[in-house]
Design a protein around this motif. Structure first.
Motif, PDB file in Angstrom:
ATOM      1  N   GLY A 196       0.960  -1.284   0.036  1.00 22.62           N
ATOM      2  CA  GLY A 196       0.092   0.173   0.119  1.00 22.62           C
ATOM      3  C   GLY A 196       0.690   1.377  -0.115  1.00 22.62           C
ATOM      4  N   THR A 197       1.972   1.108   0.872  1.00 24.40           N
ATOM      5  CA  THR A 197       2.850   2.365   0.743  1.00 24.40           C
ATOM      6  C   THR A 197       3.557   2.518  -0.449  1.00 24.40           C
ATOM      7  N   VAL A 198       3.982   1.473  -1.206  1.00 23.32           N
ATOM      8  CA  VAL A 198       4.579   1.296  -2.470  1.00 23.32           C
ATOM      9  C   VAL A 198       3.645   2.088  -3.335  1.00 23.32           C
ATOM     10  N   GLU A 199       2.375   1.723  -3.309  1.00 18.53           N
ATOM     11  CA  GLU A 199       1.150   2.414  -4.257  1.00 18.53           C
ATOM     12  C   GLU A 199       1.263   3.771  -4.108  1.00 18.53           C
ATOM     13  N   SER A 200       1.131   4.085  -2.758  1.00 14.65           N
ATOM     14  CA  SER A 200       0.793   5.718  -2.748  1.00 14.65           C
ATOM     15  C   SER A 200       1.983   6.496  -2.940  1.00 14.65           C
ATOM     16  N   ARG A 201       3.041   5.734  -2.671  1.00 12.89           N
ATOM     17  CA  ARG A 201       4.589   6.317  -3.078  1.00 12.89           C
ATOM     18  C   ARG A 201       4.766   6.818  -4.488  1.00 12.89           C
ATOM     19  N   LEU A 202       4.647   5.864  -5.167  1.00 12.79           N
ATOM     20  CA  LEU A 202       4.623   5.864  -6.690  1.00 12.79           C
ATOM     21  C   LEU A 202       3.745   6.797  -7.231  1.00 12.79           C
ATOM     22  N   PHE A 203       2.397   6.951  -6.693  1.00 17.20           N
ATOM     23  CA  PHE A 203       1.212   7.880  -7.136  1.00 17.20           C
ATOM     24  C   PHE A 203       1.955   9.240  -6.752  1.00 17.20           C
ATOM     25  N   ARG A 204       2.429   9.546  -5.806  1.00 24.48           N
ATOM     26  CA  ARG A 204       2.930  11.043  -5.398  1.00 24.48           C
ATOM     27  C   ARG A 204       4.216  11.071  -6.106  1.00 24.48           C
ATOM     28  N   ALA A 205       5.002  10.111  -6.242  1.00 27.15           N
ATOM     29  CA  ALA A 205       6.462  10.236  -6.945  1.00 27.15           C
ATOM     30  C   ALA A 205       6.145  10.529  -8.333  1.00 27.15           C
ATOM     31  N   ARG A 206       5.190   9.985  -9.091  1.00 30.38           N
ATOM     32  CA  ARG A 206       4.676  10.671 -10.501  1.00 30.38           C
ATOM     33  C   ARG A 206       4.423  11.867 -10.245  1.00 30.38           C
ATOM     34  N   ALA A 207       3.419  12.285  -9.480  1.00 30.33           N
ATOM     35  CA  ALA A 207       2.998  13.778  -9.655  1.00 30.33           C
ATOM     36  C   ALA A 207       3.925  14.748  -9.352  1.00 30.33           C
ATOM     37  N   ARG A 208       5.059  14.406  -8.338  1.00 36.19           N
ATOM     38  CA  ARG A 208       6.179  15.135  -8.049  1.00 36.19           C
ATOM     39  C   ARG A 208       7.012  15.330  -9.363  1.00 36.19           C
ATOM     40  N   PHE A 209       7.104  14.206 -10.101  1.00 33.87           N
ATOM     41  CA  PHE A 209       7.973  14.240 -11.126  1.00 33.87           C
ATOM     42  C   PHE A 209       7.778  15.085 -12.085  1.00 33.87           C
ATOM     43  N   ARG A 210       6.054  15.159 -12.577  1.00 31.39           N
ATOM     44  CA  ARG A 210       5.662  15.751 -13.349  1.00 31.39           C
ATOM     45  C   ARG A 210       5.837  17.469 -13.080  1.00 31.39           C
TER      46      ARG A 210
END
Lengths: 204, 179
Positions: free
Chosen positions: A175-189
């Protein structure tokens, strides 16, 4: 020497680990050969210097050898090795005074991805760009991200690791991997749009 | 089953990465049909993935790397043969007192021995006189081997010739020598 990265068979890893612990240097050399491409692959996202890269990867394998008797086979050998490699790379950056950003959470992107101001997205890399230039821009953006976001992006996007493997490696839940990836992609953008506005796409 | 944006958003990355089971993915897919904003997020995720995919470069491993690393690892290998001692092992709690006790006992024994040596072998300063050599070290008699060689002289004359009290005593005991 260019290496085609292949997935080594775990059963062979178990045998090679046992033989190495029994004092067989050649077996350890085979273990290194099986994983050197993947470890170089992940370490290069932490430093662009070929010399530093080789030092970090070498240190990774020597640490792995010294700790081999503690390897419990609870995770795969590759996951265990990746963990050592990332920790070694982060330690190296810290010693070199290039401390990675270690935000536990990034307020800007916690919850709903931040879209301050006008809504915007990013464009795909220019097809006229050389691969090296795309890699340079991508790493430039990655270097701006907090470490917790950078690691999950590297492991997922470059290494194509499954969520479960990323969770095992980083010692977090799926679950943490999911949410981290979600936020990481937003931050990358967001960082890409800030550093390279030419790739920002205003949404209307 | 219908889900709203709040429930769908955290699942979009997993959906994009193919990490959801069909049971989890089905409601997300349904939501995407109805929600342009979430569709846009998925599209954006695909663009980001493309940045990473096109940034991938070939991995270059230096020639002879594995042999070099294996050699280094085995050359400086303390980890596998030396067990790591626990940091909080009670080593100082048992060994140090024992060493201290042993040192004290050795010091006492040495002191007592020196006193005994002193009382047994040397006279006190009051008893000691310049003419008194009884306490001095006397050299041991010559070894038996040497003595045998000396006794085997053909006529034994060397033992008595040259005068001196020993020669005189020999003549007295054995009487006059016939020549």
């Amino acid at each position: 020497m260019t290496t085609r990265i292949m997935q080594p068979a775990p059963t062979e890893d178990t045998a090679l680990v046992a033989e190495t612990l029994g004092g067989n240097q050649l077996s350890f050399q085979l273990l290194v050969e099986r994983y050197q491409g993947r470890i170089f692959g992940v370490v290069r996202h932490y430093t662009q210097s070929a010399v530093e890269m080789e030092d970090i990867v070498q240190d990774t394998f020597i640490k792995a050898y010294r700790k081999l008797h503690t390897f419990q086979h609870q995770s795969s050998f590759s996951t265990w090795l990746y963990r050592i490699a990332i920790n070694t790379a982060l330690d190296f950056l810290k010693r070199a005074g290039r401390n990675p950003v270690r935000a536990v959470e990034d307020p800007e992107v916690v919850g709903t991805p931040g879209r301050a101001g006008a809504p915007r997205s990013i464009a795909a890399p220019d097809s006229n760009l050389e691969r090296e230039e795309i890699a340079r821009i991508t790493h430039e953006v990655l270097d701006e991200l907090p470490e917790i976001f950078r690691s999950v992006l590297i492991l997922r996007e470059f290494e194509e690791m499954a969520y479960q493997d990323i969770a095992d490696l980083l010692g977090i839940s799926i679950g943490t991997v999911e949410s981290r990836l979600f936020r990481a992609r937003a931050r990358f953008r967001d960082v890409l749009a800030r550093l390279h506005p030419e790739y920002a796409v205003e949404l209307g | 089953m219908k889900i709203n944006c709040e429930s769908a958003r955290p699942l979009l990355s997993s959906y994009l990465d193919g990490e959801l089971s069909e049971a989890q993915a089905a409601p997300v897919r349904t939501h995407l049909f109805d929600c342009p904003s979430c569709r846009e997020s998925v599209q954006e995720g695909k663009v980001i993935r493309r940045w990473f995919r096109e940034a991938r470069e070939d991995v270059v491993v230096p020639s002879g790397f594995s042999a070099r690393v294996a050699r280094r690892a085995f050359a400086g290998d303390p980890g596998l043969v030396i067990p790591t001692a626990p940091v909080d092992a009670p080593a100082t709690g048992t060994l140090l007192p024992f060493i201290l006790k042993l040192s004290v006992a050795a010091a006492v024994a040495l002191f007592a021995f020196s006193l005994w040596i002193q009382s047994m072998s040397l006279p006190s300063g009051e008893d000691l006189q310049a003419s008194d050599r009884s306490w001095m070290f006397e050299p041991p008699p010559p070894p038996a081997q040497v003595r045998e060689v000396e006794d085997s002289e053909p006529d034994g004359h060397d033992l008595v010739e040259g005068g001196g009290p020993e020669a005189d005593r020999a003549l007295e005991v054995e009487g006059p020598v016939e020549r």
